[in-house]
Design a protein around this motif. Sequence first.
Motif, PDB file in Angstrom:
ATOM      1  N   VAL A 174      23.850 -16.075 -16.049  1.00  0.00           N
ATOM      2  CA  VAL A 174      22.798 -16.640 -15.222  1.00  0.00           C
ATOM      3  C   VAL A 174      23.325 -16.669 -13.809  1.00  0.00           C
ATOM      4  CG1 VAL A 174      21.385 -18.635 -14.746  1.00  0.00           C
ATOM      5  CG2 VAL A 174      21.888 -18.025 -17.085  1.00  0.00           C
ATOM      6  N   SER A 175      22.698 -15.918 -12.948  1.00  0.00           N
ATOM      7  CA  SER A 175      23.196 -15.802 -11.594  1.00  0.00           C
ATOM      8  C   SER A 175      22.337 -16.623 -10.658  1.00  0.00           C
ATOM      9  CB  SER A 175      23.163 -14.334 -11.169  1.00  0.00           C
ATOM     10  OG  SER A 175      21.842 -13.862 -11.258  1.00  0.00           O
ATOM     11  N   ALA A 176      22.753 -16.663  -9.425  1.00  0.00           N
ATOM     12  CA  ALA A 176      22.020 -17.440  -8.444  1.00  0.00           C
ATOM     13  C   ALA A 176      20.753 -16.743  -8.002  1.00  0.00           C
ATOM     14  CB  ALA A 176      22.896 -17.705  -7.224  1.00  0.00           C
ATOM     15  N   THR A 177      20.551 -15.520  -8.448  1.00  0.00           N
ATOM     16  CA  THR A 177      19.376 -14.757  -8.058  1.00  0.00           C
ATOM     17  C   THR A 177      18.902 -13.934  -9.232  1.00  0.00           C
ATOM     18  OG1 THR A 177      20.674 -12.885  -7.379  1.00  0.00           O
ATOM     19  CG2 THR A 177      20.273 -14.556  -5.718  1.00  0.00           C
ATOM     20  N   SER A 178      17.816 -13.219  -9.039  1.00  0.00           N
ATOM     21  CA  SER A 178      17.334 -12.401 -10.144  1.00  0.00           C
ATOM     22  C   SER A 178      16.753 -11.084  -9.660  1.00  0.00           C
ATOM     23  CB  SER A 178      16.263 -13.165 -10.925  1.00  0.00           C
ATOM     24  OG  SER A 178      15.199 -13.527 -10.080  1.00  0.00           O
ATOM     25  N   ARG A 179      17.269 -10.578  -8.552  1.00  0.00           N
ATOM     26  CA  ARG A 179      16.764  -9.323  -8.022  1.00  0.00           C
ATOM     27  C   ARG A 179      17.800  -8.214  -8.157  1.00  0.00           C
ATOM     28  NH1 ARG A 179      11.490  -8.655  -7.142  1.00  0.00           N
ATOM     29  NH2 ARG A 179      11.977  -7.233  -5.467  1.00  0.00           N
ATOM     30  N   THR A 197       8.960 -14.067  -1.106  1.00  0.00           N
ATOM     31  CA  THR A 197       7.953 -15.058  -0.739  1.00  0.00           C
ATOM     32  C   THR A 197       7.001 -14.439   0.273  1.00  0.00           C
ATOM     33  OG1 THR A 197       9.558 -16.846  -1.068  1.00  0.00           O
ATOM     34  CG2 THR A 197       7.560 -17.376   0.182  1.00  0.00           C
ATOM     35  N   ASN A 198       5.760 -14.282  -0.135  1.00  0.00           N
ATOM     36  CA  ASN A 198       4.735 -13.732   0.769  1.00  0.00           C
ATOM     37  C   ASN A 198       5.189 -12.440   1.444  1.00  0.00           C
ATOM     38  OD1 ASN A 198       3.066 -15.845   0.115  1.00  0.00           O
ATOM     39  ND2 ASN A 198       3.488 -17.045   1.959  1.00  0.00           N
ATOM     40  N   GLY A 199       5.781 -11.538   0.662  1.00  0.00           N
ATOM     41  CA  GLY A 199       6.172 -10.240   1.192  1.00  0.00           C
ATOM     42  C   GLY A 199       7.524 -10.205   1.873  1.00  0.00           C
ATOM     43  N   ARG A 200       8.159 -11.337   2.027  1.00  0.00           N
ATOM     44  CA  ARG A 200       9.497 -11.366   2.633  1.00  0.00           C
ATOM     45  C   ARG A 200      10.523 -11.792   1.573  1.00  0.00           C
ATOM     46  NH1 ARG A 200       6.089 -13.626   6.491  1.00  0.00           N
ATOM     47  NH2 ARG A 200       6.022 -12.536   8.481  1.00  0.00           N
ATOM     48  N   ASN A 201      11.778 -11.457   1.854  1.00  0.00           N
ATOM     49  CA  ASN A 201      12.848 -11.767   0.910  1.00  0.00           C
ATOM     50  C   ASN A 201      13.858 -12.717   1.529  1.00  0.00           C
ATOM     51  OD1 ASN A 201      12.282  -9.910  -1.438  1.00  0.00           O
ATOM     52  ND2 ASN A 201      12.278  -8.428   0.237  1.00  0.00           N
ATOM     53  N   TYR A 202      14.245 -13.705   0.757  1.00  0.00           N
ATOM     54  CA  TYR A 202      15.188 -14.710   1.233  1.00  0.00           C
ATOM     55  C   TYR A 202      16.334 -14.845   0.233  1.00  0.00           C
ATOM     56  CZ  TYR A 202      11.418 -15.889   4.415  1.00  0.00           C
ATOM     57  OH  TYR A 202      10.444 -15.822   5.385  1.00  0.00           O
ATOM     58  N   SER A 203      17.498 -15.264   0.776  1.00  0.00           N
ATOM     59  CA  SER A 203      18.699 -15.346  -0.047  1.00  0.00           C
ATOM     60  C   SER A 203      18.790 -16.625  -0.863  1.00  0.00           C
ATOM     61  CB  SER A 203      19.960 -15.241   0.833  1.00  0.00           C
ATOM     62  OG  SER A 203      20.030 -13.970   1.429  1.00  0.00           O
ATOM     63  N   TYR A 204      18.089 -17.668  -0.444  1.00  0.00           N
ATOM     64  CA  TYR A 204      18.164 -18.922  -1.175  1.00  0.00           C
ATOM     65  C   TYR A 204      16.886 -19.712  -0.980  1.00  0.00           C
ATOM     66  CZ  TYR A 204      19.696 -20.659   3.438  1.00  0.00           C
ATOM     67  OH  TYR A 204      19.787 -20.954   4.770  1.00  0.00           O
ATOM     68  N   VAL A 205      16.666 -20.686  -1.861  1.00  0.00           N
ATOM     69  CA  VAL A 205      15.391 -21.406  -1.925  1.00  0.00           C
ATOM     70  C   VAL A 205      15.123 -22.215  -0.672  1.00  0.00           C
ATOM     71  CG1 VAL A 205      14.126 -23.226  -3.151  1.00  0.00           C
ATOM     72  CG2 VAL A 205      15.413 -21.510  -4.446  1.00  0.00           C
ATOM     73  N   CYS A 206      16.104 -23.016  -0.248  1.00  0.00           N
ATOM     74  CA  CYS A 206      15.868 -24.010   0.805  1.00  0.00           C
ATOM     75  C   CYS A 206      16.067 -23.444   2.205  1.00  0.00           C
ATOM     76  CB  CYS A 206      16.757 -25.229   0.575  1.00  0.00           C
ATOM     77  SG  CYS A 206      16.341 -26.132  -0.943  1.00  0.00           S
ATOM     78  N   ASP A 207      15.637 -22.229   2.412  1.00  0.00           N
ATOM     79  CA  ASP A 207      15.629 -21.614   3.739  1.00  0.00           C
ATOM     80  C   ASP A 207      14.368 -22.112   4.456  1.00  0.00           C
ATOM     81  OD1 ASP A 207      15.208 -19.826   5.933  1.00  0.00           O
ATOM     82  OD2 ASP A 207      16.422 -18.292   4.935  1.00  0.00           O
ATOM     83  N   LEU A 232      21.668 -24.506 -11.422  1.00  0.00           N
ATOM     84  CA  LEU A 232      21.190 -23.669 -10.320  1.00  0.00           C
ATOM     85  C   LEU A 232      21.649 -24.211  -8.971  1.00  0.00           C
ATOM     86  CD1 LEU A 232      17.585 -22.573 -11.387  1.00  0.00           C
ATOM     87  CD2 LEU A 232      19.709 -21.267 -11.447  1.00  0.00           C
ATOM     88  N   MET A 233      21.739 -25.526  -8.846  1.00  0.00           N
ATOM     89  CA  MET A 233      22.305 -26.098  -7.617  1.00  0.00           C
ATOM     90  C   MET A 233      23.749 -25.629  -7.442  1.00  0.00           C
ATOM     91  SD  MET A 233      20.428 -28.406  -5.790  1.00  0.00           S
ATOM     92  CE  MET A 233      18.816 -29.198  -5.970  1.00  0.00           C
ATOM     93  N   ARG A 234      24.509 -25.701  -8.509  1.00  0.00           N
ATOM     94  CA  ARG A 234      25.915 -25.324  -8.445  1.00  0.00           C
ATOM     95  C   ARG A 234      26.097 -23.845  -8.133  1.00  0.00           C
ATOM     96  NH1 ARG A 234      28.259 -27.119 -14.059  1.00  0.00           N
ATOM     97  NH2 ARG A 234      30.217 -26.395 -13.103  1.00  0.00           N
ATOM     98  N   LEU A 235      25.121 -23.029  -8.487  1.00  0.00           N
ATOM     99  CA  LEU A 235      25.193 -21.587  -8.251  1.00  0.00           C
ATOM    100  C   LEU A 235      24.850 -21.191  -6.817  1.00  0.00           C
ATOM    101  CD1 LEU A 235      23.571 -20.293 -11.541  1.00  0.00           C
ATOM    102  CD2 LEU A 235      25.802 -19.582 -10.691  1.00  0.00           C
ATOM    103  N   GLY A 236      24.342 -22.127  -6.034  1.00  0.00           N
ATOM    104  CA  GLY A 236      23.920 -21.773  -4.696  1.00  0.00           C
ATOM    105  C   GLY A 236      22.510 -21.212  -4.627  1.00  0.00           C
ATOM    106  N   PHE A 237      21.754 -21.327  -5.700  1.00  0.00           N
ATOM    107  CA  PHE A 237      20.381 -20.816  -5.706  1.00  0.00           C
ATOM    108  C   PHE A 237      19.531 -21.526  -4.656  1.00  0.00           C
ATOM    109  CE2 PHE A 237      16.050 -20.976  -7.792  1.00  0.00           C
ATOM    110  CZ  PHE A 237      15.756 -19.631  -7.635  1.00  0.00           C
ATOM    111  N   PHE A 238      19.819 -22.799  -4.434  1.00  0.00           N
ATOM    112  CA  PHE A 238      19.031 -23.558  -3.467  1.00  0.00           C
ATOM    113  C   PHE A 238      19.611 -23.471  -2.054  1.00  0.00           C
ATOM    114  CE2 PHE A 238      17.783 -25.339  -7.515  1.00  0.00           C
ATOM    115  CZ  PHE A 238      16.416 -25.555  -7.354  1.00  0.00           C
ATOM    116  N   ASP A 239      20.923 -23.381  -1.932  1.00  0.00           N
ATOM    117  CA  ASP A 239      21.563 -23.476  -0.616  1.00  0.00           C
ATOM    118  C   ASP A 239      22.290 -22.213  -0.183  1.00  0.00           C
ATOM    119  OD1 ASP A 239      20.769 -26.186  -0.689  1.00  0.00           O
ATOM    120  OD2 ASP A 239      22.627 -26.723  -1.729  1.00  0.00           O
TER     121      ASP A 239
END
Length: 790
Positions: free
Chosen positions: A20-25, A54-64, A366-373
């Motif tokens: 289980v990684s911090a991303t899924s792309r 998100t809406n056609g753009r790509n971001y590295s983490y959730v809380c951007d 997921l927090m520990r993986l950096g998915f959010f930050d």
Amino acid sequence: MAASSSSSLFLLLLLFVFVVSATSRRLHHAALSSYLGTHSTGLPPRSTYGPIETNGRNYSYVCDSRRFADLGLRVTDFAYCNKNLSYEQRVKSLVGSLSLEEKVGQISDQARGVQRIGLPPYNWWSEALHGVSYVGHATYFGDIVPAATSFPTVIVSAASFNEDPRWGRILETPGEDPFLVGKYAANFVRGLQDVEGHEVAANPDSRPLKVSSCCKHYAAYDVDNWFGIDRYHFDARAAEQDMVETFLLPFEMCVKEGDVSSVMCSYNRVNGIPACADPKLLSQTLRDDWKLHGYIVSDCDSLEVMHHGHKWLGDTPEAAVSQTLRAGLDLDCGDYYSRFTESAVAQGVVRESYIDDALKNLYTVLMRLGFFDGMPKYESLAEDDICTKDHIDLAADAARQGIVLLKNDHNILPLSKDKYKKLALVGPHTNATEAMIGNYEGTPCRYVSPLDAFSAEGKVEYDLGCTVWCWEKEAHRRAKEIAARADATIIFAGISLEVEAESRDRDDLLIPYSQSDFITQVTEASKGPVILVIFSAGGLDISSIARDNAKVSAILWAGYPGAEGGRAIADVVYGRYNPGGRLPITWFKSEYTKLLPMTSMPLRPIDELGYPGRTYKFFDGQTVYPFGYGLSYTRFNYTLKSVPSSVVVKLDPLQLCLPLTYKPNASLEEEHAGAACQSVNVADTACDHEINFEVEVANTGKFDGNHVVIVYSKPPAGVAGAHIKQVVAFRRVFLPAGASSSVKFSMDACKSLSIVETTAYKVLPRGQHTIVVGAYEPATVSFPVKVDFN
């Protein structure tokens, strides 16, 4: 991702990695793929191609903040994105902001996300058993990421007996010994998960992770499909003694020593209860006893299997959801949670708080993986980090380390190019490619088949002769003709996923009959010496066709060696690498399968049924090759130094002593059978005693080489049901020709000398134990260690 195939009929200890990684792309998994086994990372890639769309753009983490702006939201309005709060506080806020419907949408492997609060969808399922695989919903190969480094299958990595392994149905397991499997698990998981400088934390639930790995399949999982008995209906009837000693120990080490962040429960029932619905296995053992810091996931569609396959308790789907949530199952790899949890709450059979607890476990990981930050340290990884020369070379080295030399008459290997200038390459695996990488595979960077590798070395003629099943009788003729005129013949033979694989258990321990006949015919026709290279995971009874056949000069077991397998085999054959691998399983004789059914779970012999023991720990009969067997091009000698003679354990005044069960006719002299305190419970004893000793290993031959020093303990004589011996330590060392080195061992006395009694207590017996250094006679040395209580 379903369960494993017990390729030969003995108990297999199963450990896999459900990444289980911090991303899924795609790009993320490309970066991950090239690093698995070296610097395994579950990391956000460069900002040019982010994992969260998100809406056609790509971001590295959730809380951007820019991502939230794209959603018409402000990141500051959501406490779960506040980095000043603890993970526990952030996750509590996140879960508390969800409706019941929204919560239910997050507890299956394809989490739906909640756009109104900025929570994106997430795919939990990706695989990386021995390199990133295309199995699962979250991993993609295509134009952006065409390939990934492919390492040998796990059984081959385990054969290296190297405590820095690269990857974890028998090809998917690290062998038959629970201690070896546990060591593999713990080191493998640490390599995947640990972020440098954060290997230990006061609060493990806050410790950052590169990748969240998963040990599976838990527990007592040994049947895939054997004469109509399959994993979806099988009830593993296992004694608690065997559970503690064998089936649970590798998982315990994976959790306690590896600090794994996920465990997957299996399809089967264990003593009548589906593994994924057993609170003793999940909540009590994993969380309360072993202190799992992470989440528990089902094998895919396990709830449906529980409902329709096992028909356990005649449950409705809602009742199945209730049983598993109450048992502690956090994530459903499937759709039962997403389809039936709301109605289960409405019916009053599930508390909403159970769902909250599951979500807290999931989102903390997921927090520990950096998915959010995010994890900026790793954001530079991208396409140019895939399939690098270093990674391909590492895959080749992993294959070399795991190759086992089983026979080498007249020191025919390493093969002299000057003497044997013209080679015949024959057999079904001569030009193996896909066969080398096994299952749970990805698209490899490249293949180097045996034919590729040997063709680059000199003059060769080749002919496959036949496929694995070898029904093509007419095809044998040319193979025999080229063998008759070559200076030496190499036969690439064995089995494949056609014989041993998921959902495919083996019925016997033989190479397919027609292929055996082919090997014999080619051997008889060969002008020069014959070298047999075997591809397999499970053991094969090759006694008559190869081991005892004087015309077969050498035998190499290559397992399924990964995409660089041909290169590794050539390096060993020509002596550029001195084989040092050891068999991680016992190779039984073919009649073994007729002595007991695969559905029999006990490890110890059952005399009244005529069942022999399983694995080297309890089987005392003749084998084709024993566990730990493996030759070298050189010779190694042992000399013991500074060995201890006794261990005296001071007992607490209120110490509870436990009786031992002794064999009939055991004399009182045999290990104090009449002593007031025959053994103590390890869990209740202050076990701070170490067994420290040194063994000098000398390379007395003419070749540099790696050598595996395996240390066993043998219990006091006379104790009924005790193992014959058990692995308690091992070390792989490199020694130049003529050199020697002192190898130091320091072992916990209570762990290394303990046995598991019929009562399932793990006890330290009083009396004379024996430490044996060396895998098989006669190359062993030993010394006694007397245990007494004060």
